[in-house]
Motif scaffolding. Structure first.
Motif, PDB file in Angstrom:
ATOM      1  N   GLY A 295    -123.620 -17.912 -31.715  1.00  0.00           N
ATOM      2  CA  GLY A 295    -122.630 -16.886 -31.988  1.00  0.00           C
ATOM      3  C   GLY A 295    -123.241 -15.793 -32.822  1.00  0.00           C
ATOM      4  N   ARG A 296    -122.406 -14.900 -33.280  1.00  0.00           N
ATOM      5  CA  ARG A 296    -122.910 -13.805 -34.092  1.00  0.00           C
ATOM      6  C   ARG A 296    -123.367 -14.335 -35.446  1.00  0.00           C
ATOM      7  N   GLU A 297    -124.131 -13.543 -36.145  1.00  0.00           N
ATOM      8  CA  GLU A 297    -124.670 -13.979 -37.432  1.00  0.00           C
ATOM      9  C   GLU A 297    -123.542 -14.425 -38.371  1.00  0.00           C
ATOM     10  N   ASP A 298    -123.778 -15.516 -39.045  1.00  0.00           N
ATOM     11  CA  ASP A 298    -122.773 -16.063 -39.951  1.00  0.00           C
ATOM     12  C   ASP A 298    -123.488 -16.658 -41.150  1.00  0.00           C
ATOM     13  N   SER A 299    -123.012 -16.334 -42.342  1.00  0.00           N
ATOM     14  CA  SER A 299    -123.658 -16.833 -43.555  1.00  0.00           C
ATOM     15  C   SER A 299    -123.161 -18.219 -43.947  1.00  0.00           C
ATOM     16  N   HIS A 300    -122.307 -18.812 -43.111  1.00  0.00           N
ATOM     17  CA  HIS A 300    -121.738 -20.114 -43.417  1.00  0.00           C
ATOM     18  C   HIS A 300    -121.915 -21.063 -42.231  1.00  0.00           C
ATOM     19  N   VAL A 301    -123.121 -21.134 -41.697  1.00  0.00           N
ATOM     20  CA  VAL A 301    -123.326 -21.844 -40.432  1.00  0.00           C
ATOM     21  C   VAL A 301    -123.097 -23.351 -40.551  1.00  0.00           C
ATOM     22  N   MET A 302    -123.177 -23.926 -41.745  1.00  0.00           N
ATOM     23  CA  MET A 302    -122.991 -25.370 -41.852  1.00  0.00           C
ATOM     24  C   MET A 302    -121.548 -25.802 -41.599  1.00  0.00           C
ATOM     25  N   TYR A 303    -120.590 -24.900 -41.776  1.00  0.00           N
ATOM     26  CA  TYR A 303    -119.225 -25.210 -41.353  1.00  0.00           C
ATOM     27  C   TYR A 303    -119.191 -25.404 -39.837  1.00  0.00           C
ATOM     28  N   HIS A 304    -119.804 -24.462 -39.130  1.00  0.00           N
ATOM     29  CA  HIS A 304    -119.859 -24.552 -37.670  1.00  0.00           C
ATOM     30  C   HIS A 304    -120.583 -25.828 -37.245  1.00  0.00           C
ATOM     31  N   HIS A 305    -121.699 -26.112 -37.905  1.00  0.00           N
ATOM     32  CA  HIS A 305    -122.490 -27.282 -37.543  1.00  0.00           C
ATOM     33  C   HIS A 305    -121.688 -28.565 -37.744  1.00  0.00           C
ATOM     34  N   GLY A 306    -120.981 -28.669 -38.854  1.00  0.00           N
ATOM     35  CA  GLY A 306    -120.204 -29.868 -39.115  1.00  0.00           C
ATOM     36  C   GLY A 306    -119.124 -30.092 -38.069  1.00  0.00           C
ATOM     37  N   LEU A 307    -118.384 -29.039 -37.730  1.00  0.00           N
ATOM     38  CA  LEU A 307    -117.341 -29.146 -36.714  1.00  0.00           C
ATOM     39  C   LEU A 307    -117.926 -29.498 -35.352  1.00  0.00           C
ATOM     40  N   ALA A 308    -119.022 -28.835 -34.992  1.00  0.00           N
ATOM     41  CA  ALA A 308    -119.637 -29.082 -33.686  1.00  0.00           C
ATOM     42  C   ALA A 308    -120.187 -30.498 -33.608  1.00  0.00           C
ATOM     43  N   THR A 309    -120.748 -31.008 -34.704  1.00  0.00           N
ATOM     44  CA  THR A 309    -121.267 -32.370 -34.721  1.00  0.00           C
ATOM     45  C   THR A 309    -120.137 -33.378 -34.581  1.00  0.00           C
TER      46      THR A 309
ATOM     47  N   ASP B 233    -127.939 -25.529 -53.190  1.00  0.00           N
ATOM     48  CA  ASP B 233    -126.856 -26.017 -54.029  1.00  0.00           C
ATOM     49  C   ASP B 233    -125.767 -26.608 -53.135  1.00  0.00           C
ATOM     50  N   ASP B 234    -124.566 -26.768 -53.620  1.00  0.00           N
ATOM     51  CA  ASP B 234    -123.578 -27.554 -52.907  1.00  0.00           C
ATOM     52  C   ASP B 234    -122.171 -27.087 -53.227  1.00  0.00           C
ATOM     53  N   ASP B 235    -121.223 -27.467 -52.398  1.00  0.00           N
ATOM     54  CA  ASP B 235    -119.814 -27.284 -52.709  1.00  0.00           C
ATOM     55  C   ASP B 235    -118.992 -28.299 -51.939  1.00  0.00           C
ATOM     56  N   MET B 236    -117.764 -28.465 -52.364  1.00  0.00           N
ATOM     57  CA  MET B 236    -116.889 -29.502 -51.841  1.00  0.00           C
ATOM     58  C   MET B 236    -116.569 -29.322 -50.356  1.00  0.00           C
ATOM     59  N   SER B 237    -116.231 -28.102 -49.953  1.00  0.00           N
ATOM     60  CA  SER B 237    -115.760 -27.891 -48.595  1.00  0.00           C
ATOM     61  C   SER B 237    -116.849 -28.146 -47.559  1.00  0.00           C
ATOM     62  N   VAL B 238    -118.059 -27.646 -47.798  1.00  0.00           N
ATOM     63  CA  VAL B 238    -119.162 -27.872 -46.858  1.00  0.00           C
ATOM     64  C   VAL B 238    -119.547 -29.347 -46.855  1.00  0.00           C
ATOM     65  N   THR B 239    -119.550 -29.974 -48.032  1.00  0.00           N
ATOM     66  CA  THR B 239    -119.930 -31.379 -48.135  1.00  0.00           C
ATOM     67  C   THR B 239    -118.966 -32.275 -47.366  1.00  0.00           C
ATOM     68  N   VAL B 240    -117.677 -32.020 -47.499  1.00  0.00           N
ATOM     69  CA  VAL B 240    -116.685 -32.814 -46.766  1.00  0.00           C
ATOM     70  C   VAL B 240    -116.901 -32.692 -45.264  1.00  0.00           C
ATOM     71  N   MET B 241    -117.227 -31.488 -44.791  1.00  0.00           N
ATOM     72  CA  MET B 241    -117.430 -31.289 -43.356  1.00  0.00           C
ATOM     73  C   MET B 241    -118.605 -32.117 -42.851  1.00  0.00           C
ATOM     74  N   GLN B 242    -119.690 -32.158 -43.620  1.00  0.00           N
ATOM     75  CA  GLN B 242    -120.857 -32.930 -43.187  1.00  0.00           C
ATOM     76  C   GLN B 242    -120.585 -34.432 -43.300  1.00  0.00           C
ATOM     77  N   LEU B 243    -119.860 -34.835 -44.330  1.00  0.00           N
ATOM     78  CA  LEU B 243    -119.526 -36.247 -44.492  1.00  0.00           C
ATOM     79  C   LEU B 243    -118.687 -36.743 -43.317  1.00  0.00           C
ATOM     80  N   LEU B 244    -117.720 -35.955 -42.893  1.00  0.00           N
ATOM     81  CA  LEU B 244    -116.893 -36.343 -41.748  1.00  0.00           C
ATOM     82  C   LEU B 244    -117.712 -36.370 -40.459  1.00  0.00           C
ATOM     83  N   ALA B 245    -118.692 -35.476 -40.352  1.00  0.00           N
ATOM     84  CA  ALA B 245    -119.570 -35.491 -39.178  1.00  0.00           C
ATOM     85  C   ALA B 245    -120.408 -36.766 -39.152  1.00  0.00           C
ATOM     86  N   LEU B 246    -120.941 -37.161 -40.315  1.00  0.00           N
ATOM     87  CA  LEU B 246    -121.703 -38.404 -40.395  1.00  0.00           C
ATOM     88  C   LEU B 246    -120.833 -39.602 -40.034  1.00  0.00           C
ATOM     89  N   ARG B 247    -119.604 -39.622 -40.531  1.00  0.00           N
ATOM     90  CA  ARG B 247    -118.705 -40.725 -40.236  1.00  0.00           C
ATOM     91  C   ARG B 247    -118.368 -40.782 -38.746  1.00  0.00           C
TER      92      ARG B 247
END
Length: 264
Positions: A121-135, A179-193
């Motif tokens: 998609g177009r450039e996005d500075s928050h790509v890990m949100y997309h990655h978590g959802l897609a995973t 670094d880290d934050d809650m919202s991105v971390t939760v997305m990756q945790l749910l992807a791992l689960r």
């Protein structure tokens, strides 16, 4: 319902449509796992609302599997739409929206980069949100179909999540250790689960670190912070933290019970 002065953004609308269905499934699973008696039944109006939402998505899907509208050509938004269809029982080539799901899965597979990042998609500075959802979406699709095309892309996506976790157990906007934050971390945790539920091997340490990070954001009053020891409590962050802990099988910890009281 009349329009109010505070309306969600177009991006928020897409995310809400997709995540409402997946969270509804989580609610029923949690109720059963917790041993509560009784089932949640949708009203006739509720069922009709779901069908209208699914039709809304179908009317806005493009030929390549993406969606029209703001950010509709990004992997995260496509994944959110697919999660809505799959939560309603549709699979690639199966169900009333089987064709739409198949096109969306192809879009996500084509978004896979050599690093494992699922982003197109177009450039996005928050790509890990997309990655978590897609995973999450590919994990659901792999678990349901065992389509061999999905496995390698999903495995690479999970490996990237593991590589980019920092020493505190969290993740941030970009696919690298930072670094880290809650919202991105939760997305990756749910992807791992989701991947673990689908049968992939996910290191225990990755879960332990991530769960520790989420719990580290909990406050004595029950609310969750944006980062451990930083900011103020918030309802969205608390809901995300509690949902991720429940999804990982934690039903009775002080953080979960305190978070539920805070939300009530």
């Amino acid at each position: 319902m009349k329009a109010t002065a505070c309306q969600p953004s177009k991006t928020s609308r897409w995310l809400v449509v997709g995540m409402v269905f997946s969270l509804c499934l989580c609610v029923s699973v949690v109720r059963c796992s917790a041993g509560n008696v009784g089932e949640v039944e949708l009203t006739r109006e509720g069922k009709a609302s779901i069908q209208m939402a699914l039709q809304y998505l179908a009317a806005r899907q493009r030929a390549d599997g993406s969606f029209s509208g703001h950010m509709g050509q990004t992997s995260g938004i496509v994944a959110a739409g697919l999660l809505a269809w799959m939560a309603a029982g549709n699979l690639p080539g199966e169900g009333p929206y089987g064709k739409q799901v198949a096109k969306g899965i192809d879009f996500l597979l084509n978004s896979s980069q050599p690093s494992g990042l699922l982003f197109k998609g177009r450039e996005d500075s928050h790509v890990m949100y997309h990655h978590g959802l897609a995973t999450m979406c590919l994990a659901e699709a792999w678990g349901q179909t065992r389509d061999k095309r999905i496995y390698d892309k999903l495995k690479n996506a999970i490996s990237m999540i593991e590589r980019t976790q920092n020493e505190k157990g969290g993740w941030r906007y970009q696919p690298r250790v930072m670094d880290d934050d809650m919202s991105v971390t939760v997305m990756q945790l749910l992807a791992l689960r989701a991947a673990k539920n689908a049968g992939l091997l996910v290191p225990r340490r990755a879960f332990e670190l991530a769960l520790g990070y989420v719990k580290g954001c909990a406050r004595p009053g029950g609310g969750f912070l944006y980062q451990p020891g930083v900011g103020t409590e918030g309802y969205a962050r608390t809901a995300a933290g509690v949902a991720s802990l429940l999804a990982c099988g934690d039903y009775g910890s002080p953080e979960v019970l305190g978070g539920l009281r805070y939300l009530q």
